[in-house]
Design an enzyme around this catalytic site. Structure first.
Site, PDB file in Angstrom:
ATOM      1  N   HIS A  43       0.841  -1.198   0.000  1.00 20.37           N
ATOM      2  CA  HIS A  43       0.000   0.000   0.000  1.00 20.37           C
ATOM      3  C   HIS A  43       0.881   1.255   0.000  1.00 20.37           C
ATOM      4  CE1 HIS A  43      -4.083  -1.721   1.532  1.00 20.37           C
ATOM      5  NE2 HIS A  43      -3.596  -2.390   0.503  1.00 20.37           N
ATOM      6  N   TYR A  79      -9.272   5.507   7.200  1.00 17.44           N
ATOM      7  CA  TYR A  79      -9.490   5.853   8.614  1.00 17.44           C
ATOM      8  C   TYR A  79     -10.552   6.949   8.658  1.00 17.44           C
ATOM      9  CZ  TYR A  79      -5.064   3.498   9.855  1.00 17.44           C
ATOM     10  OH  TYR A  79      -4.053   2.580  10.043  1.00 17.44           O
ATOM     11  N   PRO A 111      -4.579   0.871  18.804  1.00 17.72           N
ATOM     12  CA  PRO A 111      -4.327   0.273  17.488  1.00 17.72           C
ATOM     13  C   PRO A 111      -4.289   1.268  16.331  1.00 17.72           C
ATOM     14  CG  PRO A 111      -6.554  -0.242  18.251  1.00 17.72           C
ATOM     15  CD  PRO A 111      -5.871   0.456  19.383  1.00 17.72           C
ATOM     16  N   LYS A 125       0.794   0.166  15.267  1.00 13.63           N
ATOM     17  CA  LYS A 125       2.186   0.095  15.726  1.00 13.63           C
ATOM     18  C   LYS A 125       2.504  -1.126  16.582  1.00 13.63           C
ATOM     19  CE  LYS A 125       3.535   3.383  13.561  1.00 13.63           C
ATOM     20  NZ  LYS A 125       4.088   2.841  12.384  1.00 13.63           N
ATOM     21  N   TYR A 155       3.943   6.734  10.310  1.00  9.45           N
ATOM     22  CA  TYR A 155       3.166   5.560   9.885  1.00  9.45           C
ATOM     23  C   TYR A 155       4.086   4.455   9.354  1.00  9.45           C
ATOM     24  CZ  TYR A 155      -1.101   3.194   8.303  1.00  9.45           C
ATOM     25  OH  TYR A 155      -2.138   2.317   8.146  1.00  9.45           O
TER      26      TYR A 155
HETATM   27  C1  PHB Z   1      -6.035  -4.056  10.801  1.00 12.89           C
HETATM   28  O1  PHB Z   1      -6.126  -4.317   9.607  1.00 12.89           O
HETATM   29  O2  PHB Z   1      -6.376  -4.881  11.665  1.00 12.89           O
HETATM   30  C2  PHB Z   1      -5.560  -2.717  11.192  1.00 12.89           C
HETATM   31  C3  PHB Z   1      -5.084  -1.862  10.223  1.00 12.89           C
HETATM   32  C4  PHB Z   1      -4.651  -0.598  10.579  1.00 12.89           C
HETATM   33  C5  PHB Z   1      -4.691  -0.204  11.899  1.00 12.89           C
HETATM   34  C6  PHB Z   1      -5.147  -1.072  12.881  1.00 12.89           C
HETATM   35  C7  PHB Z   1      -5.592  -2.332  12.522  1.00 12.89           C
HETATM   36  O3  PHB Z   1      -4.292   1.037  12.227  1.00 12.89           O
END
Ligand code: PHB
Ligand code: APR
Length: 407
Positions: free
Chosen positions: A86, A214, A306, A310, A397
């Site tokens: 990505h 997000y 989450p 990280k 990130y």
């Molecule tokens: C996930 O795909 O479980 C996931 C992806 C990004 C995040 C947290 C969890 O920031």
């Protein structure tokens, strides 16, 4: 000269190795692999069954540094074939998109490959290399780690065992026994728990978009993520008092659809859940990460919210740093890297804590806090309007600061 495996008797077995690793999550398994490849004897003791360990659903966004470690551990073949790359992700504030181009801003993409797959790959590699990997080990207890001759006791199938070692690696997660074995006066805990959790659902459906989304919405945070081109992982913010049973699939899909932007809602393909669970949102750090000959790594020492993914990356970086430090100790008798393990790792850990906290503050709903909402608006304006802000976000990130001193 450190002896290799030797067993005495067949009732109470007594063994010796160089490093006993407690916990077969990503931190413990990766550490085991890296040590084995460096010729360092080790044993892994895990409380749960192999099937349990290999089926836990967790996050799946890998920083470039984590990918490098998995390559170094020679467990990257399937990842190379199946993972998605990505180049960026999307942020949405009340319906308005901002694209964060990781490659352009920070010079590298992230890799999408589930922690579940990584765990399976690591277990297979450990077993193929004949690593001593004990599942369903009961009453695992780290002993005498403040002196020169640590040992670990455990029981398996009704038999008690003891392993003498040079070092113990506490990779046993947030609820493990290692941190709990340290005298309280020797450890400082820093913690913030937020009054909400993430309700996550895994489905065998095509993701709504090619990249992660997000979403900050007045009803609460949402995240559209994925494990592959045919498997989606979605999350919605829920109060910490909620239970999974209160969220049948139909309610989950309705709520997600209301929070994500209209174009994504139109593309959303629903289906039955393969897994559904609620994760608490917590920031936590235990200092130091070393107590004599006991070293903590991964969730045993720190938890991040989450948002920003990280947790796994920090656990992997701990394992990489500890493997390196142990290799230089065994290679040259040089103990400097072991001495500085805690300080070095904590610097990186706190950067990730800061980032995860900031990203959480910006994107989640804080009930009854109108001031927070206005600050979120300003934060989004800053990120969408300023390349400098987006660069900072992108660098964090992809984990550009791991193992680097502040400059
Ligand atoms: C996930 O795909 O479980 C996931 C992806 C990004 C995040 C947290 C969890 O920031
Ligand atoms: N004895 C032996 N094993 C134990 C004990 C114990 N007393 N207590 C816990 N364990 C095991 C758990 O069963 C688990 O398999 O330790 C392992 C810890 O694994 P994780 O919790 O996955 O922790 P870690 O390896 O540090 O990985 C961190 O996992 O929780 C996610 O978001 C987190 O992605 C991050 C990563």
């Amino acid at each position: 000269m450190i002896s290799r495996w030797c067993e005495f008797g067949n009732r109470d077995t007594s063994l010796r190795t160089q490093v006993v690793i407690i916990g077969a999550g990503p931190a413990g398994l990766l550490l085991s692999r890296l040590l084995s490849l460096k010729g360092i004897d080790n044993a892994v003791l895990e409380r749960r069954s192999r099937a349990h360990v290999e089926s836990r659903i967790r996050a799946g966004v890998l920083e470039p540094g984590t990918v490098e470690l998995l390559i170094a551990a020679r467990v990257a073949d399937r990842m190379r074939r199946e993972a998605l790359t990505h180049d960026g992700f999307n942020l949405v504030f009340d319906g308005r998109y901002t694209h964060v181009d990781l490659k352009d801003l920070a010079g590298a993409p992230v890799t999408v490959y589930g922690q579940t797959e990584i765990t399976q790959d690591l277990v297979a590699a450990c077993l193929a290399a004949n690593t001593k990997l004990v599942f369903e080990a009961e009453a695992v207890t780290p002993c005498d780690f403040e002196g020169a001759t640590p040992r670990v006791t455990y029981a398996k199938d009704g038999q008690s065992h003891e392993i003498a070692c040079d070092f113990i690696a506490g990779c046993d997660g947030f609820h493990g026994v290692c941190r709990a074995s340290v005298p309280p006066a020797a450890i400082t805990l820093y913690e913030r728990v937020l009054p909400f959790g993430w309700l996550g659902m895994l489905t065998e459906t095509r993701p709504v978009a090619d990249e992660l989304i997000y979403v900050r919405h007045e009803r609460g945070f949402a995240l559209c993520s994925m494990r592959s081109k045919t498997r989606s992982r979605y999350y919605v913010q829920v109060p910490d008092s909620d239970h999974v049973e209160a969220w049948p699939d139909a309610r989950f899909w309705d709520e997600l659809r209301r929070r994500i932007p209209g174009d994504a809602a139109e593309r959303l393909i629903t289906g039955p859940s393969l897994e559904k669970s609620i994760a608490p949102i917590r920031s936590f750090v235990a200092e130091p990460m070393r107590f004599g000959r006991l070293f903590l790594a991964g969730d045993a020492a720190h938890i991040v919210p989450p948002t920003g993914a990280k947790g796994l990356n920090l656990a992997a970086a701990d394992a990489g740093a500890l493997a390196q430090a142990l290799a230089s100790y065994y290679g040259s008798g040089e103990g400097m890297a072991l001495e500085s393990y805690s300080e070095t790792r904590l610097r990186h850990v706190w950067r990730a804590e800061r980032f995860s906290w900031w990203f959480t503050q910006m994107t989640h709903r804080f009930e009854g806090d109108a001031f927070a909402t206005r600050l979120q608006q300003a934060e989004f304006d800053a990120v969408s309007g300023s390349r400098a802000f987006r660069t900072a976000l992108a660098e964090n990130y992809i984990g550009m600061f791991r193992d680097k001193s502040p400059s």
